[in-house]
Design a protein around this motif. Structure first.
Motif, PDB file in Angstrom:
ATOM      1  N   GLU A 116       7.438  12.873   4.879  1.00  0.00           N
ATOM      2  CA  GLU A 116       8.810  13.331   4.647  1.00  0.00           C
ATOM      3  C   GLU A 116       9.818  12.233   4.964  1.00  0.00           C
ATOM      4  N   HIS A 117       9.774  11.140   4.253  1.00  0.00           N
ATOM      5  CA  HIS A 117      10.730  10.057   4.466  1.00  0.00           C
ATOM      6  C   HIS A 117      11.909  10.256   3.526  1.00  0.00           C
ATOM      7  N   HIS A 118      13.099  10.439   4.103  1.00  0.00           N
ATOM      8  CA  HIS A 118      14.299  10.686   3.322  1.00  0.00           C
ATOM      9  C   HIS A 118      15.197   9.444   3.329  1.00  0.00           C
ATOM     10  N   TRP A 119      16.231   9.455   2.509  1.00  0.00           N
ATOM     11  CA  TRP A 119      17.276   8.421   2.464  1.00  0.00           C
ATOM     12  C   TRP A 119      16.717   7.022   2.229  1.00  0.00           C
ATOM     13  N   ASN A 120      15.766   6.894   1.336  1.00  0.00           N
ATOM     14  CA  ASN A 120      15.264   5.590   0.896  1.00  0.00           C
ATOM     15  C   ASN A 120      15.971   5.234  -0.407  1.00  0.00           C
ATOM     16  N   TYR A 121      16.364   3.987  -0.527  1.00  0.00           N
ATOM     17  CA  TYR A 121      17.059   3.517  -1.726  1.00  0.00           C
ATOM     18  C   TYR A 121      16.258   2.409  -2.375  1.00  0.00           C
ATOM     19  N   VAL A 122      16.462   2.209  -3.686  1.00  0.00           N
ATOM     20  CA  VAL A 122      15.717   1.199  -4.422  1.00  0.00           C
ATOM     21  C   VAL A 122      16.637   0.384  -5.323  1.00  0.00           C
ATOM     22  N   LYS A 126      14.093  -8.759 -11.707  1.00  0.00           N
ATOM     23  CA  LYS A 126      12.984  -9.493 -12.314  1.00  0.00           C
ATOM     24  C   LYS A 126      11.680  -8.739 -12.100  1.00  0.00           C
ATOM     25  N   ASP A 127      10.718  -9.343 -11.372  1.00  0.00           N
ATOM     26  CA  ASP A 127       9.417  -8.701 -11.200  1.00  0.00           C
ATOM     27  C   ASP A 127       9.269  -8.040  -9.831  1.00  0.00           C
ATOM     28  N   LYS A 128      10.395  -7.735  -9.164  1.00  0.00           N
ATOM     29  CA  LYS A 128      10.332  -7.161  -7.819  1.00  0.00           C
ATOM     30  C   LYS A 128      11.159  -5.883  -7.717  1.00  0.00           C
ATOM     31  N   ILE A 129      10.693  -4.980  -6.854  1.00  0.00           N
ATOM     32  CA  ILE A 129      11.421  -3.767  -6.505  1.00  0.00           C
ATOM     33  C   ILE A 129      11.681  -3.822  -5.003  1.00  0.00           C
ATOM     34  N   TYR A 130      12.911  -3.532  -4.603  1.00  0.00           N
ATOM     35  CA  TYR A 130      13.282  -3.537  -3.195  1.00  0.00           C
ATOM     36  C   TYR A 130      13.573  -2.104  -2.759  1.00  0.00           C
ATOM     37  N   ARG A 131      13.129  -1.769  -1.533  1.00  0.00           N
ATOM     38  CA  ARG A 131      13.335  -0.419  -1.010  1.00  0.00           C
ATOM     39  C   ARG A 131      13.777  -0.483   0.440  1.00  0.00           C
ATOM     40  N   THR A 132      14.802   0.304   0.772  1.00  0.00           N
ATOM     41  CA  THR A 132      15.150   0.479   2.182  1.00  0.00           C
ATOM     42  C   THR A 132      14.370   1.675   2.696  1.00  0.00           C
ATOM     43  N   ASP A 133      13.926   1.575   3.932  1.00  0.00           N
ATOM     44  CA  ASP A 133      13.166   2.652   4.565  1.00  0.00           C
ATOM     45  C   ASP A 133      13.855   3.002   5.871  1.00  0.00           C
ATOM     46  N   GLN A 134      14.608   4.099   5.854  1.00  0.00           N
ATOM     47  CA  GLN A 134      15.359   4.490   7.041  1.00  0.00           C
ATOM     48  C   GLN A 134      14.421   4.864   8.188  1.00  0.00           C
ATOM     49  N   HIS A 135      13.270   5.434   7.871  1.00  0.00           N
ATOM     50  CA  HIS A 135      12.324   5.864   8.894  1.00  0.00           C
ATOM     51  C   HIS A 135      11.799   4.683   9.718  1.00  0.00           C
ATOM     52  N   SER A 136      11.388   3.605   9.054  1.00  0.00           N
ATOM     53  CA  SER A 136      10.847   2.445   9.774  1.00  0.00           C
ATOM     54  C   SER A 136      11.892   1.348  10.002  1.00  0.00           C
TER      55      SER A 136
END
Length: 195
Positions: A116-122, A126-136
Protein backbone atom coordinates in the motif's frame (compact mmCIF):
# COMPACT_ATOMS: atom_id res chain seq x y z
CA UNK A 1 -1.31 30.53 -32.86
CA UNK A 2 -2.41 28.44 -29.90
CA UNK A 3 -1.65 29.96 -26.49
CA UNK A 4 -0.09 27.75 -23.86
CA UNK A 5 -1.74 26.97 -20.53
CA UNK A 6 -0.51 26.18 -17.03
CA UNK A 7 -2.78 23.69 -15.23
CA UNK A 8 -2.78 23.12 -11.46
CA UNK A 9 -4.65 20.41 -9.54
CA UNK A 10 -6.67 21.58 -6.52
CA UNK A 11 -7.12 18.34 -4.56
CA UNK A 12 -9.12 19.97 -1.75
CA UNK A 13 -11.75 21.63 -3.97
CA UNK A 14 -11.87 18.92 -6.70
CA UNK A 15 -10.96 21.21 -9.58
CA UNK A 16 -8.30 22.25 -12.04
CA UNK A 17 -7.11 25.84 -11.99
CA UNK A 18 -5.89 27.02 -15.38
CA UNK A 19 -3.65 30.01 -16.08
CA UNK A 20 -2.43 31.43 -19.37
CA UNK A 21 1.24 31.40 -20.37
CA UNK A 22 1.76 34.75 -18.63
CA UNK A 23 0.55 33.40 -15.29
CA UNK A 24 -2.84 35.12 -15.39
CA UNK A 25 -5.96 33.25 -14.28
CA UNK A 26 -7.87 31.80 -17.23
CA UNK A 27 -10.54 29.52 -15.75
CA UNK A 28 -11.27 26.63 -13.45
CA UNK A 29 -12.74 23.23 -14.25
CA UNK A 30 -14.50 20.96 -11.73
CA UNK A 31 -13.32 17.33 -11.89
CA UNK A 32 -14.10 14.07 -10.08
CA UNK A 33 -13.24 13.63 -6.41
CA UNK A 34 -9.65 13.90 -5.19
CA UNK A 35 -7.63 14.81 -8.29
CA UNK A 36 -3.91 14.20 -7.75
CA UNK A 37 -1.73 14.79 -10.80
CA UNK A 38 -2.03 16.14 -14.33
CA UNK A 39 -0.19 15.78 -17.63
CA UNK A 40 -0.92 17.02 -21.13
CA UNK A 41 -1.53 15.07 -24.31
CA UNK A 42 -1.65 18.13 -26.57
CA UNK A 43 -2.44 21.86 -26.32
CA UNK A 44 -6.13 21.18 -25.62
CA UNK A 45 -6.16 17.80 -23.88
CA UNK A 46 -5.02 16.93 -20.37
CA UNK A 47 -5.12 13.82 -18.20
CA UNK A 48 -5.93 13.78 -14.47
CA UNK A 49 -5.40 10.98 -11.91
CA UNK A 50 -7.57 10.48 -8.82
CA UNK A 51 -7.10 8.73 -5.49
CA UNK A 52 -10.77 8.10 -4.70
CA UNK A 53 -13.48 5.73 -5.88
CA UNK A 54 -14.50 5.13 -8.57
CA UNK A 55 -10.87 4.43 -9.50
CA UNK A 56 -10.12 6.12 -12.80
CA UNK A 57 -8.10 8.53 -14.91
CA UNK A 58 -9.92 11.37 -16.70
CA UNK A 59 -9.02 12.76 -20.11
CA UNK A 60 -10.35 16.32 -20.43
CA UNK A 61 -10.53 18.86 -23.24
CA UNK A 62 -9.61 22.15 -21.55
CA UNK A 63 -10.79 24.22 -24.49
CA UNK A 64 -14.45 23.19 -24.17
CA UNK A 65 -14.05 21.99 -20.53
CA UNK A 66 -15.58 18.56 -21.23
CA UNK A 67 -14.45 15.09 -20.28
CA UNK A 68 -13.34 13.18 -23.38
CA UNK A 69 -12.77 9.77 -21.81
CA UNK A 70 -12.56 7.96 -18.48
CA UNK A 71 -10.04 5.12 -18.12
CA UNK A 72 -10.91 2.70 -15.29
CA UNK A 73 -8.07 1.62 -13.01
CA UNK A 74 -7.86 -1.07 -10.33
CA UNK A 75 -6.94 1.20 -7.42
CA UNK A 76 -5.76 4.67 -6.38
CA UNK A 77 -3.69 6.53 -8.99
CA UNK A 78 -1.10 9.19 -8.26
CA UNK A 79 1.65 10.48 -10.58
CA UNK A 80 1.17 10.46 -14.34
CA UNK A 81 3.06 11.45 -17.49
CA UNK A 82 2.45 11.10 -21.22
CA UNK A 83 5.04 9.64 -23.56
CA UNK A 84 4.52 8.86 -27.26
CA UNK A 85 0.80 8.15 -27.01
CA UNK A 86 1.05 6.11 -23.82
CA UNK A 87 0.20 7.20 -20.30
CA UNK A 88 2.69 6.17 -17.63
CA UNK A 89 1.18 6.32 -14.15
CA UNK A 90 1.60 5.01 -10.61
CA UNK A 91 -1.18 2.84 -9.22
CA UNK A 92 -1.17 1.73 -5.58
CA UNK A 93 -0.75 -2.04 -5.23
CA UNK A 94 0.43 -2.44 -8.82
CA UNK A 95 3.29 0.02 -9.38
CA UNK A 96 4.21 1.84 -12.56
CA UNK A 97 1.66 1.10 -15.28
CA UNK A 98 1.35 2.11 -18.92
CA UNK A 99 -1.78 2.32 -21.00
CA UNK A 100 -2.37 3.32 -24.60
CA UNK A 101 -4.43 6.52 -24.79
CA UNK A 102 -6.61 5.20 -27.60
CA UNK A 103 -6.92 1.60 -26.35
CA UNK A 104 -7.27 1.68 -22.58
CA UNK A 105 -7.66 -2.11 -22.39
CA UNK A 106 -3.93 -2.65 -22.99
CA UNK A 107 -2.50 -1.94 -19.51
CA UNK A 108 1.08 -3.09 -18.91
CA UNK A 109 2.99 -3.18 -15.62
CA UNK A 110 6.48 -1.72 -16.09
CA UNK A 111 7.63 -1.79 -12.45
CA UNK A 112 5.77 -3.96 -9.91
CA UNK A 113 5.52 -2.34 -6.46
CA UNK A 114 3.91 -4.54 -3.80
CA UNK A 115 1.96 -3.11 -0.88
CA UNK A 116 0.00 0.00 0.00
CA UNK A 117 2.47 2.66 -1.12
CA UNK A 118 0.65 5.93 -1.81
CA UNK A 119 1.72 9.35 -3.19
CA UNK A 120 4.29 8.05 -5.69
CA UNK A 121 4.90 10.23 -8.74
CA UNK A 122 6.47 9.42 -12.11
CA UNK A 123 8.10 11.15 -15.06
CA UNK A 124 9.83 9.89 -18.21
CA UNK A 125 12.83 11.02 -20.19
CA UNK A 126 14.35 9.18 -23.15
CA UNK A 127 14.86 5.56 -22.03
CA UNK A 128 14.32 6.17 -18.29
CA UNK A 129 11.38 6.42 -15.90
CA UNK A 130 11.79 8.27 -12.60
CA UNK A 131 9.63 7.61 -9.53
CA UNK A 132 9.41 9.24 -6.12
CA UNK A 133 8.67 6.86 -3.28
CA UNK A 134 7.26 8.60 -0.23
CA UNK A 135 7.35 5.38 1.80
CA UNK A 136 11.12 4.82 1.46
CA UNK A 137 11.93 8.55 0.98
CA UNK A 138 13.74 7.95 -2.28
CA UNK A 139 13.80 8.95 -5.92
CA UNK A 140 14.34 5.93 -8.15
CA UNK A 141 15.36 5.61 -11.79
CA UNK A 142 14.37 2.67 -14.00
CA UNK A 143 15.08 1.69 -17.57
CA UNK A 144 11.91 1.58 -19.69
CA UNK A 145 12.20 -2.20 -19.43
CA UNK A 146 11.52 -1.91 -15.67
CA UNK A 147 15.06 -2.70 -14.46
CA UNK A 148 16.15 -0.40 -11.61
CA UNK A 149 19.03 1.79 -12.74
CA UNK A 150 19.79 3.90 -9.66
CA UNK A 151 18.33 5.34 -6.46
CA UNK A 152 18.78 8.66 -4.68
CA UNK A 153 18.21 8.62 -0.94
CA UNK A 154 18.58 11.58 1.42
CA UNK A 155 16.06 11.38 4.27
CA UNK A 156 16.51 15.01 5.32
CA UNK A 157 15.65 16.30 1.83
CA UNK A 158 13.20 13.62 0.73
CA UNK A 159 11.24 13.34 3.98
CA UNK A 160 7.87 13.76 2.27
CA UNK A 161 8.36 13.40 -1.47
CA UNK A 162 5.64 14.21 -3.96
CA UNK A 163 6.08 15.43 -7.55
CA UNK A 164 8.95 14.71 -9.89
CA UNK A 165 9.86 16.24 -13.23
CA UNK A 166 12.84 16.43 -15.54
CA UNK A 167 14.19 19.25 -17.71
CA UNK A 168 15.71 19.18 -21.20
CA UNK A 169 19.21 18.70 -19.73
CA UNK A 170 18.14 15.54 -17.83
CA UNK A 171 18.17 17.28 -14.43
CA UNK A 172 15.62 15.61 -12.15
CA UNK A 173 13.59 17.82 -9.78
CA UNK A 174 11.75 16.33 -6.79
CA UNK A 175 9.14 18.22 -4.76
CA UNK A 176 9.19 17.55 -1.03
CA UNK A 177 6.53 18.82 1.37
CA UNK A 178 8.80 18.89 4.41
CA UNK A 179 12.29 20.32 4.18
CA UNK A 180 14.59 21.93 6.72
CA UNK A 181 16.51 25.13 5.98
CA UNK A 182 19.85 23.29 5.94
CA UNK A 183 18.39 20.66 3.64
CA UNK A 184 17.04 23.37 1.35
CA UNK A 185 20.53 24.70 0.71
CA UNK A 186 21.82 21.18 0.04
CA UNK A 187 18.91 20.58 -2.33
CA UNK A 188 19.71 23.70 -4.35
CA UNK A 189 23.02 22.11 -5.28
CA UNK A 190 21.73 18.55 -5.61
CA UNK A 191 18.97 18.94 -8.16
CA UNK A 192 20.31 16.58 -10.75
CA UNK A 193 20.62 12.83 -10.66
CA UNK A 194 22.97 11.22 -13.12
CA UNK A 195 22.05 7.64 -13.92
Amino acid sequence: MESRKIVFVDNINNRLIIFNEYGLFDCEKPVSRHPVDVTCIDANTIVVTHNAEPYHIEIINIRNKKMVKMIKTSYFCYGITNYSGRLIYYETGSGIQTVDITDESSVTTVVKVEGEHHWNYVTKSKDKIYRTDQHSRTAKCYKVTGRKNCEYKNKSMLSSTYGVTIDNDSNVYVASREITVSSYFQLMFSTSVVC
